[in-house]
Design a protein around this motif. Sequence first.
Motif, PDB file in Angstrom:
ATOM      1  N   MET A  52     -17.319  40.777  83.440  1.00 15.98           N
ATOM      2  CA  MET A  52     -16.764  40.594  82.087  1.00 15.98           C
ATOM      3  C   MET A  52     -16.786  41.942  81.376  1.00 15.98           C
ATOM      4  O   MET A  52     -17.828  42.478  81.069  1.00 15.98           O
ATOM      5  CB  MET A  52     -17.637  39.574  81.343  1.00 15.98           C
ATOM      6  CG  MET A  52     -17.256  39.350  79.906  1.00 15.98           C
ATOM      7  SD  MET A  52     -18.292  38.012  79.228  1.00 15.98           S
ATOM      8  CE  MET A  52     -17.977  38.210  77.487  1.00 15.98           C
ATOM      9  N   ALA A  53     -15.586  42.457  81.115  1.00 18.05           N
ATOM     10  CA  ALA A  53     -15.502  43.785  80.497  1.00 18.05           C
ATOM     11  C   ALA A  53     -15.397  43.680  78.984  1.00 18.05           C
ATOM     12  O   ALA A  53     -15.676  44.630  78.271  1.00 18.05           O
ATOM     13  CB  ALA A  53     -14.287  44.529  81.042  1.00 18.05           C
ATOM     14  N   HIS A  54     -15.004  42.499  78.521  1.00 17.84           N
ATOM     15  CA  HIS A  54     -14.627  42.389  77.123  1.00 17.84           C
ATOM     16  C   HIS A  54     -14.845  40.945  76.672  1.00 17.84           C
ATOM     17  O   HIS A  54     -14.489  40.021  77.396  1.00 17.84           O
ATOM     18  CB  HIS A  54     -13.135  42.763  77.039  1.00 17.84           C
ATOM     19  CG  HIS A  54     -12.617  42.822  75.651  1.00 17.84           C
ATOM     20  ND1 HIS A  54     -12.242  41.707  74.965  1.00 17.84           N
ATOM     21  CD2 HIS A  54     -12.429  43.867  74.831  1.00 17.84           C
ATOM     22  CE1 HIS A  54     -11.829  42.069  73.755  1.00 17.84           C
ATOM     23  NE2 HIS A  54     -11.936  43.373  73.654  1.00 17.84           N
ATOM     24  N   PRO A  55     -15.413  40.717  75.485  1.00 17.04           N
ATOM     25  CA  PRO A  55     -15.760  39.356  75.089  1.00 17.04           C
ATOM     26  C   PRO A  55     -14.569  38.408  74.994  1.00 17.04           C
ATOM     27  O   PRO A  55     -14.719  37.206  75.161  1.00 17.04           O
ATOM     28  CB  PRO A  55     -16.429  39.531  73.728  1.00 17.04           C
ATOM     29  CG  PRO A  55     -16.277  40.928  73.329  1.00 17.04           C
ATOM     30  CD  PRO A  55     -15.903  41.723  74.523  1.00 17.04           C
ATOM     31  N   MET A  56     -13.396  38.921  74.692  1.00 22.93           N
ATOM     32  CA  MET A  56     -12.257  38.026  74.508  1.00 22.93           C
ATOM     33  C   MET A  56     -11.386  37.937  75.765  1.00 22.93           C
ATOM     34  O   MET A  56     -10.368  37.271  75.759  1.00 22.93           O
ATOM     35  CB  MET A  56     -11.377  38.492  73.337  1.00 22.93           C
ATOM     36  CG  MET A  56     -12.090  38.492  72.014  1.00 22.93           C
ATOM     37  SD  MET A  56     -12.565  36.840  71.558  1.00 22.93           S
ATOM     38  CE  MET A  56     -13.925  37.160  70.476  1.00 22.93           C
ATOM     39  N   ASP A  57     -11.762  38.637  76.826  1.00 18.01           N
ATOM     40  CA  ASP A  57     -10.943  38.704  78.030  1.00 18.01           C
ATOM     41  C   ASP A  57      -9.476  38.975  77.701  1.00 18.01           C
ATOM     42  O   ASP A  57      -8.565  38.363  78.251  1.00 18.01           O
ATOM     43  CB  ASP A  57     -11.069  37.403  78.853  1.00 18.01           C
ATOM     44  CG  ASP A  57     -12.370  37.412  79.658  1.00 18.01           C
ATOM     45  OD1 ASP A  57     -12.821  38.511  80.034  1.00 18.01           O
ATOM     46  OD2 ASP A  57     -12.925  36.327  79.903  1.00 18.01           O
ATOM     47  N   GLN A  58      -9.281  39.871  76.765  1.00 15.76           N
ATOM     48  CA  GLN A  58      -7.918  40.192  76.334  1.00 15.76           C
ATOM     49  C   GLN A  58      -7.244  41.143  77.318  1.00 15.76           C
ATOM     50  O   GLN A  58      -7.900  41.940  77.951  1.00 15.76           O
ATOM     51  CB  GLN A  58      -7.953  40.936  74.999  1.00 15.76           C
ATOM     52  CG  GLN A  58      -8.014  40.053  73.798  1.00 15.76           C
ATOM     53  CD  GLN A  58      -8.082  40.897  72.532  1.00 15.76           C
ATOM     54  OE1 GLN A  58      -8.591  42.014  72.537  1.00 15.76           O
ATOM     55  NE2 GLN A  58      -7.554  40.357  71.466  1.00 15.76           N
TER      56      GLN A  58
END
Lengths: 95, 483
Positions: A52-58
């Motif tokens: 997971m690179a980013h909390p919103m998986d944007q």
Amino acid sequence: MSLTADDVKKIAYLARLGIDQQDIGDYAKDLSNILDLMTSMDELDTGAVQPMAHPMDQTQRLRADEVAETNQREHFQACAPQVENGLYLVPKVID
Amino acid sequence: MHNKTIAEIARDLRNKQYSSVELTRHFLDRIQQHQELNAFVSVADEHALGQAEAADKALAAGDAPLLTGIPIGQKDIFCTRGIKTSCGSKMLDNFESPYDATVVEKFKQNGAVMPGKLNMDEFAMGSSNETSFYGAVRNPWNVDCVPGGSSGGSAAAVAARLVPAATGTDTGGSIRQPSSLCGITGLKPTYGRVSRYGMIAFASSLDQAGPMTRNAEDAAILLQAMAGFDGKDSTSVEQDVPDYRAELNNSLQGLKIGIPKEFFSSDLNADIAAVVNSAIAEYQKLGAELVEVSIPSLNQSIPVYYVIAPAECSANLSRFDGVRFGYRCENPQDLADLYTRSRGEGFGAEVKRRILMGTYALSAGYYDAYYLKAQKIRRMISEDFKKALSQADVLMGPVSPSTAFGIGEKTGDPIEMYLSDIYTIGVNLAGLPGMSVPAGFVDNKPVGLQIIGDYFAESRLLNVAHQFQQVTDWHQQIPQGFE
């Protein structure tokens, strides 16, 4: 996991970060302690987990390629340590 | 004037009880009187009085935005055009930003007055405000103690009534922990809710700005001004901003409060546990129900955070190279010497430690073992929080394992300082919103209750905090000497 003084020198070189000779031992000790803290991560089986690179998986948002900014070179260079003719000055790289 | 909330000040200004210039002078005088707290890095008297004069004209003309004429302190991490932005570092001691951060611009649009820039841990790396180039900030509840960090100047200034409210940023607890240690109300919004443009980056996938105020209603008012989509921040979320005050008065009857059992393990100090438990009991009186939930991966959040945050910091801080802005060493021998010495002389010890840690974790041969592994566990932590929040409306627990500790008490051991982030950093890793609300005292030092909500549930958090503040007065306590 323990880091030696040479390891610290190598990492500091990669980061282009000046470290005083007398502080290298302390950094080696602190970083080794921090790495010890990390060993508990190995207790977890993460085989099938997606990183997971980013909390919103944007995904990266795209925008229209339109001119928005005007040239403000002098304004932006006002905070630079050394400029000349609109160029940033650094020590000579090529003789 | 200094004991009034923002909502009260806004009303008084419109009723002409005092002018914004009078109000601003009053707060500038208090900032001057209480320099011993070291809460401010720079005070912008003339700038603030100019804004106050303009605000008085706008108020006289009518139809002025709610924050018109009200002084709001800015953490010195937000770029302000024409006023020094140091980020608590020698590296930026000479830096005047050529532009305003979006948050700063939004406060300007809302008519707020900016009295000065607040002290903080260097580049927001610290939990005590002791890593600042400008020295430690003192906690108004006990001046021998730290205010927490990294938004320590903001928390101390709000608690001491030097400003009615301030901004903070929270990468691993930097709004909530100092709010807890200084007895104020702090809200870290959902990741992406507030623009990061012009907010000096520490760990870009974790950083989030939010309000630090005296109560939940004021936090709602500030968040209203700060939140919203910003095309200049590629991680800003395109989602409508609700009216954050609309739900404040909703009843908490039937509210399901999740109690993560890992938050109340035997490691938690008994006195702090007692304060938190009595706050939760207060919620039961308001009609809330308790549900036990579990975040099994919580204890992994410290190693995961201390891989990811330094990795991102080492990349973000590579921009400070002595070429385009910031500190430059004297008489560099060559380009490598210019980079190495400017960075070596410009950064303090904790920042260097994290750059080294991050560089190591990202370097060839170690990337998979540290960075990738941490990113995988980050997903597990995030899933655990999501699952807990599917069983409850909000989660509650402590903010910090201790009250304000002594200045110098933990500076010798970075690990001990890192461990104090245990209850806050999971929220950042998951990207969730969280609050700290004053819930009591231990040895005359404030203790905060943490309230964690689902993504974009800020209105719910504010409602839950506000209802607590209708039946308790912990948030109204004033440190001695600052009445």
